[in-house]
Design an enzyme around this catalytic site. Sequence first.
Site, mmCIF file in Angstrom:
data_model
loop_
_atom_site.group_PDB
_atom_site.id
_atom_site.type_symbol
_atom_site.label_atom_id
_atom_site.label_comp_id
_atom_site.label_asym_id
_atom_site.label_seq_id
_atom_site.Cartn_x
_atom_site.Cartn_y
_atom_site.Cartn_z
ATOM 1 N N ILE A 62 -31.371 4.932 1.047
ATOM 2 C CA ILE A 62 -32.573 4.110 0.901
ATOM 3 C C ILE A 62 -32.255 2.716 0.392
ATOM 4 O O ILE A 62 -33.121 1.855 0.337
ATOM 5 C CB ILE A 62 -33.601 4.773 -0.037
ATOM 6 C CG1 ILE A 62 -33.049 4.857 -1.457
ATOM 7 C CG2 ILE A 62 -34.026 6.117 0.481
ATOM 8 C CD1 ILE A 62 -34.084 4.797 -2.517
ATOM 9 N N GLU A 63 -31.014 2.500 -0.008
ATOM 10 C CA GLU A 63 -30.578 1.179 -0.448
ATOM 11 C C GLU A 63 -29.770 0.538 0.681
ATOM 12 O O GLU A 63 -28.846 1.137 1.206
ATOM 13 C CB GLU A 63 -29.690 1.291 -1.696
ATOM 14 C CG GLU A 63 -30.369 1.885 -2.910
ATOM 15 C CD GLU A 63 -31.337 0.930 -3.585
ATOM 16 O OE1 GLU A 63 -31.366 -0.255 -3.191
ATOM 17 O OE2 GLU A 63 -32.061 1.369 -4.488
#
Length: 260
Positions: A111-112
Amino acid sequence: MLARLNQSVGQGGFNIRNDVLLVQKLLNKHTIPGASGVLREDGIVGIKTITRIELFQKHIVKMIRADGRIDPNGKSFKLLRELKANTSQVDLRLTKILTLSSRGVSLLKSIEDLALKPYDDQTGKDITEWVKGATIGYGHLIASSDWDKYKNGISEAAASSLFNSDLRPFIQTVKNKVTTSLKQNEFDALVILAFNIGVFNFSTSSVLKLINDPEAKTSYANLEAAWKAWNKSQGKEIRGLKNRRQAEWDIYSKNIYKQW
């Protein structure tokens, strides 16, 4: 403190929500022959909860006729609670040696957006001089004193190492603050939550209180409600946070790891 049951739970029981939650949580602490997966801790008596009680009575209590009900003063609850008390120290020691699983690490990394060059987390634009939101790697905030170290960028291996370093205080906080036993997926979900809301917020949260004591008095109906209450920023509900909390809860309660 030993768990206390107020009224009967299961087939034909009173099925008060907090009592049901307690029984569901205790059942999940045991390895019961014939029981598969994690029983959902929702405070609602359904066929899965009754079936799990019956399996516990048949295989652990050794009842000839399992009735699917846990009574406050009955043999089933006594054994359910005593087995928990007898194994809690062993289980707790296992919690203390847990770390974030590879699935948990992969999910957080996914998600980063990996950035090998510094950027401003407020604008998303690359930067050539330090600003307050200077970021690199997997969401690592760059302190002004560290700017020279990162201004020319880093390798992917260095980004992973930095990410693992950033994770350590959150992993350690869950280990230090949780006083009950946890399964790997439960541990992962708590670390991912703490990583997002911060060490202080996690350490003082109703989530932690209810993890450690399902009978703790909070302003929430249950653990799920306390968990999902962390969905606001500056007092406003944020869809991204709402989705994240649901994903974390799915990890904790269902052992399902998915992006949000």
